[in-house]
Design a protein around this motif. Structure first.
Motif, short mmCIF file in Angstrom:
data_model
loop_
_atom_site.label_atom_id
_atom_site.label_comp_id
_atom_site.label_asym_id
_atom_site.label_seq_id
_atom_site.Cartn_x
_atom_site.Cartn_y
_atom_site.Cartn_z
N GLN A 70 9.43 11.59 -6.36
CA GLN A 70 10.80 11.09 -6.21
C GLN A 70 10.85 9.92 -5.23
O GLN A 70 10.20 9.92 -4.19
N LYS A 71 11.65 8.94 -5.60
CA LYS A 71 11.82 7.77 -4.75
C LYS A 71 12.78 8.11 -3.62
O LYS A 71 13.86 8.64 -3.85
N GLU A 76 10.72 5.65 2.21
CA GLU A 76 9.29 5.66 1.92
C GLU A 76 8.63 4.37 2.43
O GLU A 76 9.22 3.29 2.39
N ALA A 100 5.26 3.90 -1.55
CA ALA A 100 5.86 3.28 -2.75
C ALA A 100 4.78 2.82 -3.71
O ALA A 100 4.90 3.00 -4.93
N ARG A 129 3.34 5.85 -5.46
CA ARG A 129 4.27 6.37 -6.47
C ARG A 129 4.22 5.53 -7.74
O ARG A 129 4.16 6.06 -8.85
N GLN A 154 10.25 3.62 -15.06
CA GLN A 154 10.47 4.11 -13.69
C GLN A 154 9.54 3.41 -12.71
O GLN A 154 9.89 3.24 -11.53
#
Length: 563
Positions: free
Chosen positions: A281-282, A286, A291, A294, A320
């Motif tokens: 999850q963002k 972060e 980042a 992810r 995403q």
């Protein structure tokens, strides 16, 4: 507003004035009677006893029972403890008299945990009745002393039951006790698992080869479990062929990279739920490294889904990750035209527009004006002027080959030339030759289209122009010479100039050896020419109805607004 305080102060005044009844009444209304009245009447035992019997107040009866017990009048004390429902005190007094059976009855009937604890403690210290003491400790839900008793007296079966009901600390202590004996180490595994000591439980599973229990524990592992132990369990599950369970374990414990590697290696299908659980999850806080990790995981997940044929899921994950180009590449493989058009529209990215337009060209856009409009729109938005010019060129060729509509072909070539002229400013060297070639083609197409329109007004001028076109060296690159010959043959046959018509047929066969004459010239015209000149028909040259399409079927109707 201060009613109880007022009653209390007035009761003190009445007590000072020796107005006992008034004082009792006011103390009662102030809510302090259970302490103040016995104090006030303490020096008058008979009045105090009468008040207690008359009041039936729980707190007053409890105080009075304690007072009687202190005087050694235990039988009377029991009566008042019973009235006050003070079961712990009742059990305590009964046990002091040795009446454990009656005390046990009271505990069972009342269900009082405090009374059960009193009885269990007395049974432990005075009667040494271990089993009954454990029973009443259990009723009191005081498991620690019960566990201690079970350990001291070797009651392993009771110990297991108590430990499972007890706190985490008691479970661990019981597990350590079981771990010391080889015969009971399996129980230690269960207790460590229940207490949340996953690493120790798993260590014992591997040590004792308790693999059935290990499968159960694996389902309850969390992120807090040692990464080394998680990797060991995953390796065990994988080694025993339980690849999907290993993947689910790695996902649950957030070992996403390892889970993806295992999915790729062992071809484990990634479901939508699995993909969502593998998506980090963002967060708004972060770091750059988080980042980047992810995004890389999302792209790797998207690639893995694409390899498995889950193209829509791959598109979602690449989107995403912010990589719309890779998302579109995955979506194109799905062949879902509606979603491809929608995604291109919302992405607002040049290369995505171009990819969507290229894909749409692979469809039967000739029969669907909406697809054609989208192709033109996407190439325009993507600023792919050369590609748009090529598409218009293709449209022109389709109008010529399938519908013999040279006017619409001329319009399409005009649009193609406009696109190339715009693109020439950015790449003059590579496009100049194309512009020149397209201009020559456009001129030839325009000449033939004008000649066909001229026929109704001036047939001779039309014939001269067509004959001139046949002499052009590059006429085959722009128009179908069969259409030109067809127009001339029909003209001369209608004018009864059969020999000239036949000459043109022969010339057409020489120029186009494999031509099917009936495709360009009406079968009745062919027959009329041969009959007039008494020349037999040759079937190998074609004799049948001319294959044409009505103007209503022309794709040009869908793009008239464009050229």
């Amino acid at each position: 507003m201060h009613l109880k305080t007022t009653y209390f102060n007035y009761a003190r005044h009445a007590e000072a004035e020796e107005e006992t009844k008034v004082a009792i009444n006011c103390y009662t209304k102030s809510g302090t009677h259970h302490m103040q009245v016995p104090r006030m009447l303490f020096d008058s035992p008979q009045e105090l006893e009468d008040y207690v019997i008359r009041s039936h107040d729980t707190e007053v009866c409890k105080w009075w029972a304690g007072y009687l017990e202190s005087l050694g009048e235990c039988d009377q004390a029991l009566q008042f403890y019973e009235v006050a429902k003070d079961f712990p005190s009742l059990v305590r007094v009964l046990c002091s008299y040795g009446n454990f059976e009656k005390a046990a009855e009271i505990v069972e009937e009342s269900g009082s945990r405090a009374a059960a604890y009193q009885l269990a403690s007395r049974l432990r210290t005075e009667k040494e009745d271990v089993e009954r003491a454990i029973h009443f400790y259990t009723k009191a839900q005081c498991y620690s002393p019960a566990i201690q008793l079970a350990k001291e007296h070797g009651l392993d079966n009771e110990l297991m039951k108590l430990a499972l009901l007890s706190s985490q600390e008691d479970m661990i202590e019981a597990a350590k006790h079981y771990e010391q004996s080889p015969d009971t180490q399996d129980k230690a595994i269960i207790l460590y698992h229940k207490a949340g000591e996953m690493s120790r439980a798993l260590e014992l599973c591997f040590q004792l080869k308790q693999y059935d229990v290990l499968y159960q524990i694996a389902d309850d592992l969390t992120e807090s479990t040692s990464p080394v132990m998680i990797a060991r369990v995953a390796e065990f599950l994988s080694g025993s062929g339980h690849y999907e369970r290993a993947v689910l374990l790695l996902i649950k414990t957030k070992q996403i990279e390892e889970a993806l590697d295992m999915c790729t290696t062992h071809n484990i299908l990634i479901t939508e739920d699995m993909a969502e659980n593998m998506t980090l999850q963002k967060t708004g806080h972060e770091s750059a490294e988080e980042a980047e990790r992810r995004v890389k995981l999302l792209e790797k997940l998207g690639d893995c889904c694409a390899e498995q044929g889950s193209y829509h899921l791959a598109t979602k994950k690449h989107t995403q990750a912010g990589n719309k180009t890779r998302a579109m590449k995955a979506l194109l493989k799905s062949g879902d035209t509606e979603k491809i058009v929608f995604f291109a529209g919302v992405s607002r990215q040049r290369d995505v527009y171009v990819m969507a337009a290229n894909y749409l060209q692979s469809l039967d856009w000739r029969k669907d004006p909406d697809i054609m409009k989208n192709i033109i729109s996407f190439y325009t938005k993507g600023r792919a002027l050369e590609s748009l010019a090529s598409f218009y060129d293709t449209c022109a060729q389709v109008e010529i080959d399938e519908y013999q509509d040279y006017e619409k072909a001329q319009g399409a070539l005009n649009e193609a030339l406009k696109c190339l002229n715009k693109a020439k400013s950015k790449n003059p060297t590579g496009i100049e030759a194309r512009v020149k070639f397209l201009t020559e083609r456009l001129q030839l197409v325009k000449r033939f289209a004008d000649a066909r329109k001229l026929y109704a007004r001036d047939a001779e001028a039309c014939v001269q122009e067509c004959q001139a076109l046949l002499n052009e060296p590059k006429v085959d690159t722009a128009i179908r010479t069969g259409d030109v010959y067809g127009l001339l043959i029909e003209h001369f046959a209608e004018a009864k100039h059969y020999r000239e018509a036949y000459r043109l047929m022969e010339e057409m066969h020489q120029h186009m050896p494999s031509v099917n004459m009936a495709y360009y010239v009406n079968a009745q015209t062919i027959e009329a020419v041969h009959t007039a000149l008494q020349i037999p028909l040759r079937k190998d040259r074609g004799d049948g109805s001319r294959a044409t399409a009505s103007d209503d079927e022309s794709i040009g109707e869908g793009i008239d607004d464009r050229y």
